[in-house]
Design an enzyme around this catalytic site. Structure first.
Site, PDB file in Angstrom:
ATOM      1  N   CYS A   2       0.812  -1.213   0.000  1.00  0.00           N
ATOM      2  CA  CYS A   2       0.000   0.000   0.000  1.00  0.00           C
ATOM      3  C   CYS A   2       0.852   1.274   0.000  1.00  0.00           C
ATOM      4  O   CYS A   2       1.936   1.297   0.560  1.00  0.00           O
ATOM      5  CB  CYS A   2      -0.956   0.087   1.188  1.00  0.00           C
ATOM      6  SG  CYS A   2      -1.966  -1.371   1.411  1.00  0.00           S
ATOM      7  N   ARG A  27       3.097   0.225  -5.269  1.00  0.00           N
ATOM      8  CA  ARG A  27       2.980  -0.448  -3.976  1.00  0.00           C
ATOM      9  C   ARG A  27       1.697  -1.270  -3.864  1.00  0.00           C
ATOM     10  O   ARG A  27       1.467  -1.932  -2.855  1.00  0.00           O
ATOM     11  CB  ARG A  27       3.012   0.591  -2.848  1.00  0.00           C
ATOM     12  CG  ARG A  27       4.273   1.436  -2.867  1.00  0.00           C
ATOM     13  CD  ARG A  27       4.228   2.497  -1.807  1.00  0.00           C
ATOM     14  NE  ARG A  27       4.525   1.946  -0.509  1.00  0.00           N
ATOM     15  CZ  ARG A  27       5.726   1.932   0.047  1.00  0.00           C
ATOM     16  NH1 ARG A  27       6.750   2.448  -0.590  1.00  0.00           N
ATOM     17  NH2 ARG A  27       5.917   1.407   1.219  1.00  0.00           N
ATOM     18  N   TRP A  74      -2.797  -2.738  -1.593  1.00  0.00           N
ATOM     19  CA  TRP A  74      -2.506  -4.151  -1.873  1.00  0.00           C
ATOM     20  C   TRP A  74      -3.141  -4.905  -0.708  1.00  0.00           C
ATOM     21  O   TRP A  74      -2.727  -4.751   0.442  1.00  0.00           O
ATOM     22  CB  TRP A  74      -0.996  -4.404  -1.938  1.00  0.00           C
ATOM     23  CG  TRP A  74      -0.687  -5.814  -2.346  1.00  0.00           C
ATOM     24  CD1 TRP A  74      -0.599  -6.291  -3.623  1.00  0.00           C
ATOM     25  CD2 TRP A  74      -0.436  -6.930  -1.481  1.00  0.00           C
ATOM     26  NE1 TRP A  74      -0.313  -7.638  -3.602  1.00  0.00           N
ATOM     27  CE2 TRP A  74      -0.199  -8.058  -2.301  1.00  0.00           C
ATOM     28  CE3 TRP A  74      -0.389  -7.092  -0.094  1.00  0.00           C
ATOM     29  CZ2 TRP A  74       0.076  -9.322  -1.783  1.00  0.00           C
ATOM     30  CZ3 TRP A  74      -0.115  -8.350   0.419  1.00  0.00           C
ATOM     31  CH2 TRP A  74       0.119  -9.446  -0.430  1.00  0.00           C
ATOM     32  N   ASN A  98      -0.643   1.774   5.729  1.00  0.00           N
ATOM     33  CA  ASN A  98       0.205   0.794   5.033  1.00  0.00           C
ATOM     34  C   ASN A  98       0.770  -0.136   6.093  1.00  0.00           C
ATOM     35  O   ASN A  98       1.387   0.330   7.042  1.00  0.00           O
ATOM     36  CB  ASN A  98       1.347   1.523   4.303  1.00  0.00           C
ATOM     37  CG  ASN A  98       2.419   0.568   3.819  1.00  0.00           C
ATOM     38  OD1 ASN A  98       2.133  -0.570   3.459  1.00  0.00           O
ATOM     39  ND2 ASN A  98       3.657   1.033   3.812  1.00  0.00           N
ATOM     40  N   GLY A  99       0.555  -1.446   5.938  1.00  0.00           N
ATOM     41  CA  GLY A  99       1.097  -2.386   6.915  1.00  0.00           C
ATOM     42  C   GLY A  99       0.014  -3.299   7.449  1.00  0.00           C
ATOM     43  O   GLY A  99      -1.042  -3.469   6.828  1.00  0.00           O
ATOM     44  N   GLU A 481      15.251 -17.335 -12.777  1.00  0.00           N
ATOM     45  CA  GLU A 481      14.714 -16.013 -13.119  1.00  0.00           C
ATOM     46  C   GLU A 481      13.745 -16.105 -14.302  1.00  0.00           C
ATOM     47  O   GLU A 481      12.693 -15.464 -14.310  1.00  0.00           O
ATOM     48  CB  GLU A 481      15.887 -15.054 -13.418  1.00  0.00           C
ATOM     49  CG  GLU A 481      15.524 -13.703 -14.011  1.00  0.00           C
ATOM     50  CD  GLU A 481      14.674 -12.824 -13.108  1.00  0.00           C
ATOM     51  OE1 GLU A 481      14.368 -13.222 -11.973  1.00  0.00           O
ATOM     52  OE2 GLU A 481      14.289 -11.732 -13.558  1.00  0.00           O
ATOM     53  N   LYS A 485       9.892 -14.963 -14.110  1.00  0.00           N
ATOM     54  CA  LYS A 485       9.327 -13.953 -15.027  1.00  0.00           C
ATOM     55  C   LYS A 485       8.069 -14.498 -15.678  1.00  0.00           C
ATOM     56  O   LYS A 485       7.045 -13.821 -15.748  1.00  0.00           O
ATOM     57  CB  LYS A 485      10.311 -13.614 -16.135  1.00  0.00           C
ATOM     58  CG  LYS A 485      11.387 -12.593 -16.003  1.00  0.00           C
ATOM     59  CD  LYS A 485      11.129 -11.257 -15.486  1.00  0.00           C
ATOM     60  CE  LYS A 485      10.848 -11.235 -14.017  1.00  0.00           C
ATOM     61  NZ  LYS A 485      11.899 -10.772 -13.153  1.00  0.00           N
ATOM     62  N   GLU A 488       5.028 -14.919 -13.170  1.00  0.00           N
ATOM     63  CA  GLU A 488       4.399 -13.717 -12.606  1.00  0.00           C
ATOM     64  C   GLU A 488       3.604 -12.916 -13.632  1.00  0.00           C
ATOM     65  O   GLU A 488       2.617 -12.300 -13.280  1.00  0.00           O
ATOM     66  CB  GLU A 488       5.383 -12.861 -11.799  1.00  0.00           C
ATOM     67  CG  GLU A 488       6.441 -12.144 -12.540  1.00  0.00           C
ATOM     68  CD  GLU A 488       7.351 -11.340 -11.607  1.00  0.00           C
ATOM     69  OE1 GLU A 488       6.942 -10.922 -10.524  1.00  0.00           O
ATOM     70  OE2 GLU A 488       8.508 -11.115 -12.002  1.00  0.00           O
ATOM     71  N   HIS A 504      16.618 -35.970 -10.383  1.00  0.00           N
ATOM     72  CA  HIS A 504      16.234 -36.152  -8.973  1.00  0.00           C
ATOM     73  C   HIS A 504      14.773 -35.773  -8.743  1.00  0.00           C
ATOM     74  O   HIS A 504      14.379 -35.517  -7.608  1.00  0.00           O
ATOM     75  CB  HIS A 504      17.167 -35.333  -8.076  1.00  0.00           C
ATOM     76  CG  HIS A 504      18.598 -35.755  -8.217  1.00  0.00           C
ATOM     77  ND1 HIS A 504      19.092 -36.906  -7.651  1.00  0.00           N
ATOM     78  CD2 HIS A 504      19.615 -35.210  -8.931  1.00  0.00           C
ATOM     79  CE1 HIS A 504      20.370 -37.030  -7.975  1.00  0.00           C
ATOM     80  NE2 HIS A 504      20.709 -36.023  -8.760  1.00  0.00           N
ATOM     81  N   LYS A 605       4.747  -4.040  -6.897  1.00  0.00           N
ATOM     82  CA  LYS A 605       6.159  -3.846  -7.230  1.00  0.00           C
ATOM     83  C   LYS A 605       7.038  -3.925  -5.986  1.00  0.00           C
ATOM     84  O   LYS A 605       8.134  -4.450  -6.029  1.00  0.00           O
ATOM     85  CB  LYS A 605       6.320  -2.487  -7.921  1.00  0.00           C
ATOM     86  CG  LYS A 605       7.731  -2.163  -8.361  1.00  0.00           C
ATOM     87  CD  LYS A 605       8.108  -2.947  -9.579  1.00  0.00           C
ATOM     88  CE  LYS A 605       9.548  -2.737  -9.992  1.00  0.00           C
ATOM     89  NZ  LYS A 605      10.047  -3.883 -10.758  1.00  0.00           N
TER      90      LYS A 605
HETATM   91  O1  M6R Z   1      12.595  -4.278  -4.602  1.00  0.00           O
HETATM   92  P1  M6R Z   1      13.278  -5.591  -4.404  1.00  0.00           P
HETATM   93  O2  M6R Z   1      14.387  -5.823  -5.394  1.00  0.00           O
HETATM   94  O3  M6R Z   1      13.754  -5.799  -2.999  1.00  0.00           O
HETATM   95  O4  M6R Z   1      12.171  -6.662  -4.712  1.00  0.00           O
HETATM   96  C1  M6R Z   1      12.416  -8.029  -4.557  1.00  0.00           C
HETATM   97  C2  M6R Z   1      11.317  -8.845  -5.195  1.00  0.00           C
HETATM   98  O5  M6R Z   1      10.085  -8.526  -4.629  1.00  0.00           O
HETATM   99  C3  M6R Z   1      11.239  -8.631  -6.707  1.00  0.00           C
HETATM  100  O6  M6R Z   1      12.456  -8.898  -7.336  1.00  0.00           O
HETATM  101  C4  M6R Z   1      10.149  -9.512  -7.313  1.00  0.00           C
HETATM  102  O7  M6R Z   1      10.510 -10.853  -7.199  1.00  0.00           O
HETATM  103  C5  M6R Z   1       9.898  -9.119  -8.768  1.00  0.00           C
HETATM  104  N1  M6R Z   1       8.484  -8.969  -8.998  1.00  0.00           N
HETATM  105  C6  M6R Z   1      10.404 -10.112  -9.749  1.00  0.00           C
HETATM  106  O8  M6R Z   1      10.152  -9.754 -11.054  1.00  0.00           O
END
Ligand code: M6R
Length: 610
Positions: A2, A27, A74, A98-99, A481, A485, A488, A504, A605
Site C-alpha cells: 500500500c 505499492r 494491496w 500501510n502495513g 529467473e 518472469k 508472474e 532427482h 512492485k
Molecule cells: O525491490 P526488491 O528488489 O527488494 O524486490 C524483490 C522482489 O520482490 C522482486 O524482485 C520480485 O521478485 C519481482 N516482482 C520479480 O520480477
C-alpha cells in the site's frame, strides 16, 4: 504493501492526491481512495481496482477541500472490494494505512462490545473506531491518535485527518516508511519521496516509532513516548518528472529495451575511463578483503542476482559466500562471523523482509553493504556502504533492468575484489573487464536480433500450462529467473532447476505438454552435461527450446524444437546476456495470452509487508 499520502494544501487537494497515488501505485493496485475535508466534514471517494477507476469516479463526482489523504491498496485483510478500500472513516476521523495491525481482532472485539459498528473486513478500520472512541471520551485529536497508536501492534505507517480540523494531519511510522514533505504554505506526508517529488524537494524521513503532527506551518515530530525529536530535512534527489511508456506498449518492454543504456550507465560509474579498469569504492573492497565470509540476502529476482554473485565471488575472488532469501534468513538466527560483511540487494530498497534481515545483521555486528536502485530508500539509509544500480525508475512489476544492472554491479565488485586480493592475474582481470565493457553493445545486439523470433516462439508456447527451465552453474539462477518472469506475468506454472537436479525429480513432469527451456551456451565449460539433459528430455517426449550460441545450437539442432542462438559471449558475463531471451520470452508469451503485463494480478512492485 500500500501507498499512502496526505496533503495540507492551499487549494483543492484531490487532484494532487491522485497524482501522488499514481507515483505510489507500484505499492499496490487492488483499490484506491481519497478523503478530504469539505466544510469541515469528511468526504470519501473510493474505487475497486486500479487508480484509473478512482479517477473516473472523481471525474463524475469531484471532491473539494484543501485537506486530504489518499491510498492505493494491496489487500492483506479483506478482499479487494470498494467497501474495503481506504480511507476508512467515522464521522470524526479518516485514516489511510500501510502495513498490518496484528492485534486488530482483539481490538475489534473490544470495540464491538462498546457498540462500534464495523463495515469492512480490514484491520485498518479498528484504527478509525479506536481514535473515535478516545475522542468521544473527550480527548483532542492528537491525544486520541496517540492513545490509539499506543494500542496498535504490528508494522504500519498511517496518516489521519479529523472532521473540523482543517489544519491538522497526524502521521505515524512503525516499521514501514513515511516521509514528511515541506512545501510553500503546504505540507505533505507520503510513503516515499518519489510520491512527493513533484510537490517538494524538502523531505524528512521519519524513523521507526516516530509520530508527527503536521500543520501548514510545519511538522512537530515526537517519539512514541511523546518526546519531541528533530529529524534531518534533506533535499531529495528524486526527479519530479513523470515516467512514461514512450512509444512502448508496456513499461516492461520499455525497460527491457533500456538495458543497453542502463547497464552502460551502471558500468561507467565503476570504470576508470583512463585505464578501462574496474574501480569500486575503497571502503567496500577493504571490508570485503578483511571479511572471512560474505552473507548475501534478498528476495525474488534480487535473490537470483545473489545466486549468480555467489559463483563470481567464490570462483574468482575465492571469498566464501552464504546466500539466503530474506524471509527465511531474518528468523533463522544465523550465527555470523566476526568482521563479516552482509550485502543486501534490492531494487526498491523498501522490501520489508530484506530490511529486517539487514537490521538483524547490523545487530550482529556485520558491515552492512547494499546494492540498491531507488535512491533515498530505507535500505540505502540504513547501510554502511551503498552501491547504486543506475537502472532508473522501474515501473513494470516484473523486474528486468534492475536485475541486469544488479548483476553488472556485482560482477564489477567481485572482479575488483579479486584484483585487490591478487586472486586473478593482470591478464585475466583485463579480459574480464573487457568482457564487461562489451556487455552494453552485446545487450543491444541480442535484443535487436531476437525480439521478432521470440515472438514467433511465444505464439507456439502461450497455451502451455506448465514449463520447466534448466541451467547449470552461472545459468542456473537465470533458469530460476526465467521461470519467475514467466509465472508472474503470464500465470503459466513454471519452475527453474539446476539441470543436474533433473533426474532427482523434475524429469517425472516431462512429456509432450510441458515445454522445456534449456539455457546452455556451447562455450560454457558445463555444456556437455547440459547437452545430456537435452537428450534425456527429448527421449521422454519433451520439446526443448534451447537458448545457446552457434556451437551449442549446431550440436543439438537435431534434437530440439526451437532455439534462440546468441553470438559469442564471454563466460564471465553470460548470466547478464542470457537473461535477455528469457525476459523477452516471458513478455511475449504474456502479451500473446493477453494478461496485464505491467500490473499482474495479486502482485505489487514493492513488498513492504511480510
Ligand atoms: O525491490 P526488491 O528488489 O527488494 O524486490 C524483490 C522482489 O520482490 C522482486 O524482485 C520480485 O521478485 C519481482 N516482482 C520479480 O520480477
Amino acid at each position: 504493501m500500500c501507498g499512502i499520502i496526505g496533503i495540507l494544501g492551499e487549494k483543492d487537494v484531490a487532484p494532487l492526491l491522485v497524482e501522488g497515488l499514481k507515483r505510489l501505485e507500484y505499492r499496490g493496485y487492488d483499490s484506491a481512495g481519497i478523503a478530504t475535508l469539505s466544510n469541515g466534514h469528511i468526504q470519501r471517494c473510493r474505487a475497486k481496482g486500479k487508480l484509473a477507476n478512482l479517477e473516473d469516479k472523481l471525474g463524475a463526482q469531484p471532491l473539494s477541500g484543501t485537506t486530504g489523504i489518499g491510498h492505493t491498496r494491496w489487500a492483506t485483510h479483506g478482499a479487494p472490494t470498494e467497501d474495503n478500500a481506504h480511507p476508512h472513516a467515522t464521522e470524526k476521523v479518516a485514516v489511510v494505512h500501510n502495513g498490518i495491525i496484528e492485534n486488530y481482532a482483539q481490538l475489534k472485539d473490544e470495540l464491538e462490545k462498546l457498540q462500534c459498528r464495523f463495515e469492512t473486513d480490514t484491520d485498518t478500520e479498528v484504527i478509525a473506531h479506536l481514535v473515535t472512541h478516545y475522542m468521544t471520551q473527550g480527548m483532542k485529536p492528537q491525544e486520541a491518535a496517540n492513545a490509539a497508536l499506543d494500542r496498535l501492534e504490528g508494522a504500519f505507517s498511517l496518516a489521519l485527518i479529523f472532521a473540523g480540523e482543517h489544519d491538522l494531519l497526524i502521521g505515524a511510522r512503525q516499521g514501514t516508511p513515511l516521509a514528511v514533505g515541506y512545501g510553500e504554505g503546504e505540507m505533505y506526508l507520503a510513503s516515499d519521496s518519489y510520491a512527493l517529488a513533484p510537490l517538494t524537494r524538502k523531505i524528512c524521513f521519519l524513523e521507526d516509532g516516530d509520530r508527527v503532527k503536521v500543520t501548514r506551518d510545519g511538522a512537530q515530530i515526537y517519539t512514541n513516548d511523546n518526546t519531541p525529536v528533530e529529524r534531518d530535512i534533506r533535499i531529495t534527489a528524486q526527479s519530479g518528472a513523470a515516467t512514461g511508456k514512450g512509444a512502448y506498449k508496456h513499461f516492461m518492454l520499455k525497460e527491457i529495451h533500456e538495458q543497453p543504456a542502463v547497464i552502460g550507465d551502471t558500468l561507467n560509474s565503476f570504470i576508470n575511463p583512463a585505464t578501462g579498469t574496474i574501480h569500486m569504492p575503497d571502503d567496500a573492497l577493504a571490508a570485503l578483503e578483511k571479511a572471512p565470509r560474505l552473507t548475501m540476502i534478498a528476495c525474488g529476482t534480487a535473490f537470483y542476482a545473489c545466486m549468480v554473485a555467489k559463483y563470481w565471488f567464490e570462483q574468482i575472488a575465492r571469498l566464501p559466500v552464504e546466500i539466503d532469501v530474506a524471509s527465511e534468513f531474518r528468523y533463522r538466527e544465523a550465527p555470523l562471523p566476526e568482521g563479516g560483511v552482509a550485502l543486501f540487494v534490492s531494487q526498491s530498497g523498501e522490501t520489508l523482509d530484506t530490511l529486517e534481515a539487514l537490521r538483524y545483521c547490523k545487530r550482529e555486528g556485520q558491515t552492512i553493504m547494499s546494492v540498491v536502485n531507488t535512491i533515498e530508500s530505507t535500505i540505502e539509509r540504513e547501510s554502511d556502504i551503498v552501491l547504486h544500480t543506475l537502472a532508473g525508475p522501474e515501473i513494470g512489476v516484473a523486474s528486468t533492468k534492475a536485475f541486469t544492472t544488479q548483476l553488472t554491479t556485482l560482477a564489477c565488485l567481485a572482479l575488483a575484489l579479486s584484483v585487490r586480493t591478487g586472486k586473478v592475474d593482470e591478464q585475466q582481470a583485463a579480459e574480464m573487464a573487457e568482457a564487461l565493457r562489451h556487455v552494453p553493445a552485446q545487450t543491444a545486439a541480442v535484443l535487436g536480433d531476437h525480439e521478432s523470433p521470440v515472438q514467433d516462439i511465444a505464439r507456439e508456447l502461450f497455451e502451455a500450462k506448465d514449463m520447466l527451465y534448466f541451467g547449470r552453474g552461472l545459468l542456473y539462477p537465470v533458469a530460476m529467473e526465467g521461470a519467475l518472469k514467466l509465472k508472474e506475468i503470464s500465470y503459466i506454472h513454471a519452475e527453474g532447476y539446476a539441470a543436474g537436479e533433473m533426474k532427482h525429480g523434475p524429469i517425472a513432469l516431462i512429456d509432450e505438454h510441458v515445454p522445456v527451456v534449456v539455457i546452455a551456451p556451447g562455450n560454457d565449460p558445463l555444456f556437455e552435461k547440459a547437452a545430456s539433459n537435452v537428450q534425456e528430455t527429448v527421449a521422454r517426449g519433451g520439446e526443448v527450446l534451447l537458448i545457446s550460441d552457434e556451437v551449442g545450437t549446431a550440436q543439438l539442432k537435431d534434437h530440439i524444437k526451437w532455439h534462440i542462438t546468441l553470438g559469442d559471449v564471454h563466460p564471465f558475463v553470460m548470466p547478464i546476456l542470457y537473461t535477455l531471451p528469457v525476459q523477452l520470452l516471458a513478455y511475449y508469451i504474456a502479451v500473446t495470452k493477453g494478461t496485464d503485463v505491467d500490473q499482474p494480478r495479486n502482485l505489487a512492485k514493492s513488498v513492504t509487508v511480510e
